[in-house]
Write a protein that holds these residues in place. Sequence first.
Motif, PDB file in Angstrom:
ATOM      1  N   VAL A 738       0.906  -1.104   0.120  1.00 19.03           N
ATOM      2  CA  VAL A 738      -0.129   0.163  -0.134  1.00 19.03           C
ATOM      3  C   VAL A 738       0.731   1.137  -0.010  1.00 19.03           C
ATOM      4  O   VAL A 738       1.965   1.335   0.653  1.00 19.03           O
ATOM      5  CB  VAL A 738      -0.852   0.021   1.265  1.00 19.03           C
ATOM      6  CG1 VAL A 738      -1.736   1.175   1.255  1.00 19.03           C
ATOM      7  CG2 VAL A 738      -1.688  -1.216   1.289  1.00 19.03           C
ATOM      8  N   ARG A 739       0.494   2.196  -0.766  1.00 22.94           N
ATOM      9  CA  ARG A 739       1.227   3.425  -1.017  1.00 22.94           C
ATOM     10  C   ARG A 739       0.045   4.536  -1.092  1.00 22.94           C
ATOM     11  O   ARG A 739      -0.639   4.587  -1.844  1.00 22.94           O
ATOM     12  CB  ARG A 739       2.081   3.305  -1.969  1.00 22.94           C
ATOM     13  CG  ARG A 739       3.120   4.891  -2.336  1.00 22.94           C
ATOM     14  CD  ARG A 739       3.861   4.742  -3.725  1.00 22.94           C
ATOM     15  NE  ARG A 739       4.627   5.554  -3.843  1.00 22.94           N
ATOM     16  CZ  ARG A 739       5.978   5.864  -3.721  1.00 22.94           C
ATOM     17  NH1 ARG A 739       6.418   4.883  -2.991  1.00 22.94           N
ATOM     18  NH2 ARG A 739       6.509   6.759  -3.816  1.00 22.94           N
ATOM     19  N   VAL A 740       0.350   5.654  -0.116  1.00 20.91           N
ATOM     20  CA  VAL A 740      -0.687   6.694  -0.138  1.00 20.91           C
ATOM     21  C   VAL A 740       0.203   7.870  -0.429  1.00 20.91           C
ATOM     22  O   VAL A 740       1.368   8.209   0.365  1.00 20.91           O
ATOM     23  CB  VAL A 740      -1.424   6.926   1.213  1.00 20.91           C
ATOM     24  CG1 VAL A 740      -2.232   8.092   1.157  1.00 20.91           C
ATOM     25  CG2 VAL A 740      -2.145   5.577   1.478  1.00 20.91           C
ATOM     26  N   GLY A 749       2.922   1.018   3.462  1.00 24.36           N
ATOM     27  CA  GLY A 749       2.582   0.069   4.429  1.00 24.36           C
ATOM     28  C   GLY A 749       1.945  -1.428   3.680  1.00 24.36           C
ATOM     29  O   GLY A 749       2.058  -1.244   2.463  1.00 24.36           O
ATOM     30  N   GLN A 750       1.604  -2.221   4.501  1.00 24.85           N
ATOM     31  CA  GLN A 750       0.945  -3.370   4.030  1.00 24.85           C
ATOM     32  C   GLN A 750      -0.731  -3.522   3.927  1.00 24.85           C
ATOM     33  O   GLN A 750      -1.271  -4.099   3.324  1.00 24.85           O
ATOM     34  CB  GLN A 750       1.407  -4.762   4.560  1.00 24.85           C
ATOM     35  CG  GLN A 750       2.948  -4.982   4.433  1.00 24.85           C
ATOM     36  CD  GLN A 750       3.261  -5.147   2.984  1.00 24.85           C
ATOM     37  OE1 GLN A 750       2.462  -5.882   2.295  1.00 24.85           O
ATOM     38  NE2 GLN A 750       4.407  -4.494   2.755  1.00 24.85           N
ATOM     39  N   GLN A 751      -1.140  -2.756   4.836  1.00 24.65           N
ATOM     40  CA  GLN A 751      -2.665  -2.496   4.925  1.00 24.65           C
ATOM     41  C   GLN A 751      -2.970  -1.179   5.461  1.00 24.65           C
ATOM     42  O   GLN A 751      -2.379  -0.606   6.184  1.00 24.65           O
ATOM     43  CB  GLN A 751      -3.065  -3.514   6.071  1.00 24.65           C
ATOM     44  CG  GLN A 751      -4.724  -3.678   6.037  1.00 24.65           C
ATOM     45  CD  GLN A 751      -5.358  -4.591   6.882  1.00 24.65           C
ATOM     46  OE1 GLN A 751      -4.790  -5.746   6.874  1.00 24.65           O
ATOM     47  NE2 GLN A 751      -6.129  -4.187   7.937  1.00 24.65           N
ATOM     48  N   LEU A 752      -4.012  -0.943   4.642  1.00 26.31           N
ATOM     49  CA  LEU A 752      -4.467   0.629   4.907  1.00 26.31           C
ATOM     50  C   LEU A 752      -6.156   0.565   5.227  1.00 26.31           C
ATOM     51  O   LEU A 752      -6.737   0.036   4.387  1.00 26.31           O
ATOM     52  CB  LEU A 752      -4.393   1.468   3.771  1.00 26.31           C
ATOM     53  CG  LEU A 752      -4.775   2.782   3.984  1.00 26.31           C
ATOM     54  CD1 LEU A 752      -4.256   3.796   4.888  1.00 26.31           C
ATOM     55  CD2 LEU A 752      -4.683   4.034   2.791  1.00 26.31           C
ATOM     56  N   MET A 763      -2.537   3.163   8.969  1.00 24.91           N
ATOM     57  CA  MET A 763      -1.504   2.472   8.010  1.00 24.91           C
ATOM     58  C   MET A 763      -0.932   1.275   8.943  1.00 24.91           C
ATOM     59  O   MET A 763      -0.432   1.610   9.970  1.00 24.91           O
ATOM     60  CB  MET A 763      -0.604   3.240   7.232  1.00 24.91           C
ATOM     61  CG  MET A 763       0.213   2.548   6.461  1.00 24.91           C
ATOM     62  SD  MET A 763      -0.314   1.958   4.993  1.00 24.91           S
ATOM     63  CE  MET A 763      -0.158   3.540   4.212  1.00 24.91           C
ATOM     64  N   THR A 764      -0.951   0.057   8.424  1.00 21.80           N
ATOM     65  CA  THR A 764      -0.172  -0.740   9.217  1.00 21.80           C
ATOM     66  C   THR A 764       0.771  -1.914   8.470  1.00 21.80           C
ATOM     67  O   THR A 764       0.522  -1.706   7.095  1.00 21.80           O
ATOM     68  CB  THR A 764      -1.172  -2.037   9.957  1.00 21.80           C
ATOM     69  OG1 THR A 764      -2.058  -2.541   9.255  1.00 21.80           O
ATOM     70  CG2 THR A 764      -1.933  -1.109  11.122  1.00 21.80           C
ATOM     71  N   GLY A 765       1.761  -2.565   9.058  1.00 24.74           N
ATOM     72  CA  GLY A 765       2.541  -3.312   8.171  1.00 24.74           C
ATOM     73  C   GLY A 765       2.770  -4.676   8.947  1.00 24.74           C
ATOM     74  O   GLY A 765       1.965  -5.136   9.861  1.00 24.74           O
ATOM     75  N   THR A 766       4.052  -5.291   8.701  1.00 24.73           N
ATOM     76  CA  THR A 766       4.502  -6.516   9.387  1.00 24.73           C
ATOM     77  C   THR A 766       5.585  -5.990  10.172  1.00 24.73           C
ATOM     78  O   THR A 766       6.079  -4.877  10.216  1.00 24.73           O
ATOM     79  CB  THR A 766       4.799  -7.524   8.273  1.00 24.73           C
ATOM     80  OG1 THR A 766       5.935  -7.020   7.632  1.00 24.73           O
ATOM     81  CG2 THR A 766       3.648  -7.570   7.209  1.00 24.73           C
ATOM     82  N   LYS A 767       6.128  -6.845  11.011  1.00 17.15           N
ATOM     83  CA  LYS A 767       7.138  -6.763  11.812  1.00 17.15           C
ATOM     84  C   LYS A 767       8.563  -6.320  11.041  1.00 17.15           C
ATOM     85  O   LYS A 767       9.418  -5.512  11.307  1.00 17.15           O
ATOM     86  CB  LYS A 767       7.733  -7.906  12.743  1.00 17.15           C
ATOM     87  CG  LYS A 767       8.508  -7.743  14.117  1.00 17.15           C
ATOM     88  CD  LYS A 767       8.455  -9.105  14.833  1.00 17.15           C
ATOM     89  CE  LYS A 767       9.565  -8.593  15.712  1.00 17.15           C
ATOM     90  NZ  LYS A 767       9.654  -9.883  16.646  1.00 17.15           N
ATOM     91  N   ALA A 768       8.692  -7.075   9.722  1.00 18.91           N
ATOM     92  CA  ALA A 768       9.725  -6.841   9.083  1.00 18.91           C
ATOM     93  C   ALA A 768       9.426  -5.708   8.283  1.00 18.91           C
ATOM     94  O   ALA A 768      10.741  -4.983   7.897  1.00 18.91           O
ATOM     95  CB  ALA A 768       9.847  -8.034   8.120  1.00 18.91           C
ATOM     96  N   ALA A 769       8.435  -5.226   7.915  1.00 15.14           N
ATOM     97  CA  ALA A 769       8.018  -4.003   7.122  1.00 15.14           C
ATOM     98  C   ALA A 769       6.910  -3.301   7.756  1.00 15.14           C
ATOM     99  O   ALA A 769       6.123  -3.321   7.140  1.00 15.14           O
ATOM    100  CB  ALA A 769       7.825  -4.490   5.784  1.00 15.14           C
ATOM    101  N   PRO A 770       7.426  -2.644   9.006  1.00 17.91           N
ATOM    102  CA  PRO A 770       6.541  -1.635   9.436  1.00 17.91           C
ATOM    103  C   PRO A 770       6.015  -0.588   8.608  1.00 17.91           C
ATOM    104  O   PRO A 770       6.911  -0.159   7.790  1.00 17.91           O
ATOM    105  CB  PRO A 770       7.074  -1.278  10.647  1.00 17.91           C
ATOM    106  CG  PRO A 770       8.674  -1.237  10.613  1.00 17.91           C
ATOM    107  CD  PRO A 770       8.979  -2.595   9.513  1.00 17.91           C
ATOM    108  N   PRO A 771       4.869   0.167   8.846  1.00 20.59           N
ATOM    109  CA  PRO A 771       4.611   1.278   8.046  1.00 20.59           C
ATOM    110  C   PRO A 771       5.333   2.465   8.331  1.00 20.59           C
ATOM    111  O   PRO A 771       5.954   2.428   9.196  1.00 20.59           O
ATOM    112  CB  PRO A 771       3.040   1.315   8.500  1.00 20.59           C
ATOM    113  CG  PRO A 771       2.772   0.948   9.951  1.00 20.59           C
ATOM    114  CD  PRO A 771       3.777  -0.157  10.039  1.00 20.59           C
TER     115      PRO A 771
END
Length: 822
Positions: A738-740, A749-752, A763-771
Amino acid sequence: MGLSIGKVRVGLLVGAGLLVAIVLGFIGYAHFVAARFVKGLPGRLGIDIKQTTDNFTYSQSLKGKTVFTIHAAKAIQHNDSKVTLRDVGIVLYGREGNRADHIYGDEFEYDQKLGVATASGEVRIDLQAPAAAFHGKPDGGVHETGEAADGKDDKDARVVHVRTRGLVFHQKEGFATTPEQIDFTSGGMTGHALGAQYNSQTGVIVLDSAVHVSGLMKDRSGVLTASHAEMDQKANTAVFTGAKYVSPGQGLEADHAVVHTAKDGTPQAMETQGHVRVTGQDRGAVMSDRMDVVLNAKGKLESSHLYGGVRYADTSDGRDAQGSAADARVGFDGEGRARHVDLTGGVTGEERGSAATRTMSAQHLVLELEPQGTRSVLRDAVATGAAKVREVAQAVGKGSATTDMAGDTLTAHFDAVNGESRISTVHGAGHTALHQVARDGTDEISSGDTLEMLFRPVAAGKSAKAKTGLQTGGAQPVEVQRAVQRGGVKVVRRLPAKAGAAAEVQRAAGDEETYDGDSDRVTLRGRAQVEDPSGAVYAETVTMERVSGDATAEGGVRTTYLQTSTSGAQKNEPTHVLADHASFKHGLGTAYFYGAARPARLWQGGSQVEAPVLEFVQADKRLKAYGEGAGDAAVVHGVLLGSSAKPAGDKTQARGNQVVHVASRELVYSDQLRQVELKGRVRVEDADGVMVSDHATVYLSPSQAPSATNRGSAASNKPPADAFLGGQVERVVATGAVRVEQPGRLAEGQQLVYTAEDKTFLMTGTKAAPPRIVSEGRDNESPGTIVGTSLRFRSGDDSVLISGGDGQGGAQRVKTETRVKK
């Protein structure tokens, strides 16, 4: 109408010719005896003495040939100027010596003062009738070889035997009469009449009453009767009152009949009047007030004219048919077989059968027939003047089906099959219409300028298809192979009303409508349009499957779906679709729209979707948009209405509905779920920024319909709550890369989750790729980056709410880079 005048032949005319020959013979010879013999007898015997002579014989010759011979057993001269001959035998020879006629009488008496000759007893006459006046010539009985039809010698076949009594001849007036019955026989014919008169000055013969002739006529048994008959030698006419001719399976009768003959007695024409009735074998009867008949040189029918209210009826061989016209003319070939029939004035016809009833009407009907053997078969028919043909097909326990065909002119061609006529083609011109009512009550009518129909036989063991247009009897049932209607075609189809609902009406129009029997398809071409209560389709060509109900549309397809609110209180704005071509699957309730140079486009109000393929299920209000073989490209594009709400504390003037643009490889909209699902290379853009992701779901919130208090305000522009693609964007959930992008910052992030009410992004993400959020430096500030477990921010606001934690109760490091003024 199955006119059978040709089968009646000339029985009445032949009978008239025979009567002329017989009466002219026996009365004419009586005149000859009185004038040539009885008149001179007193002088030869001595007029002033009384004398009796036994076995008297007298002959007279002319140019060496005997003209007549008279023999009497006794001749008596009376004092009162009367002469009596008893047991008289007279032989009269033809001038060529080729015939001998005999007259026999019990007693002849001649009054010289009064000029009256009387046969007081029985008179018998044997006439060798001229061949041309005989009933067998020219086409039956006696042949030109001199041999009779039954093989007997011509001389025996042509002898006419006459018997009568009370014959009186008035010499001065030239008038002969008898009140007694006249009996005659000739070959296979016998006849009689009651009372006769003959005027030698006018040449008129009168048979007073009870005229009857029976026997073989034209090699066919028949009976000719009349209540009165008059024959004019000089005018060569015979007039019959109450005439009737009957032969097995055929006949003719009239109140009054006039027969015109040649000098040799051959019939040439006939005129009938009053209750004229013509019957034919297995062809019913034709009635009219008048009928005129003309014969050719062979004595065969050449033409006939029926007028004064022509009527036809046929109940033979299980048929029930009737018809009418003001006037009918029939033309025949050289052998007396019907070739042409012309009916005018209120032409009607009806035929009832166990399976169907057929009717027709027109102002003018022309039939062309083809002689085959002894009968004629219909080949062509032309009906003009509000022509109409109807068939009502009956099926036990299944109701009836009706087909009407109409036009200013209807032209039909028939094939001859096993001696019957089978319809082949129909052409209609001017205000044509084809109207069908099916057994289930479905009512369909199509109209146009012209109509062409091609028929074919129904295969053995197969029933005709529903859209036959016209069923005909004959050797084999038929069905429509192809039908084409052209020129301003309009179609109206009414479906039976279901319980608690009104009847559904479907309409269609185009420049041309074609029905193909092989595929059982109907195709509209040229500005085609199809409408029903749910909407309309416009295209250059629309093809419909009659069995499945499926359809296709080609060329500049425009479709409109009418949307009704769930409350039924109002109608929502219709949904429109533009496409290059389309396919409609009736069983699935699904429409497929395809683009070409331009993608297919669907819209309602301010919302729209365009893609190479649009798949629309109207009942569920479900839309799927995608590209066929488009690869990874975002080929689907849409426009949705965003929220006009302002963040809390924003005191600026309220804006109208914002426009949200979306793009993806695939779009699925569910009206029941009120959500739009975007898959592959998703892009969502509005006035506040752009969002891209692998997948996104847009949730639409119902909006309220305009009320009396807010009508005219910004709220009144909102789409109805249950409109297709209606409502506003309530929430967006995006996942995957996800890109805003907003003015001055970038969030990844990975979810919005976007909430439209307060314009908040989570905006949220993962532990490896936080937002993270990266802000651009502006107003002399340095760029900054914010990273956390979740980041919450709003449009038009630089603040960011950061949440941290490792999910295991431990603290997570949060990295914040702030902007510092230089």
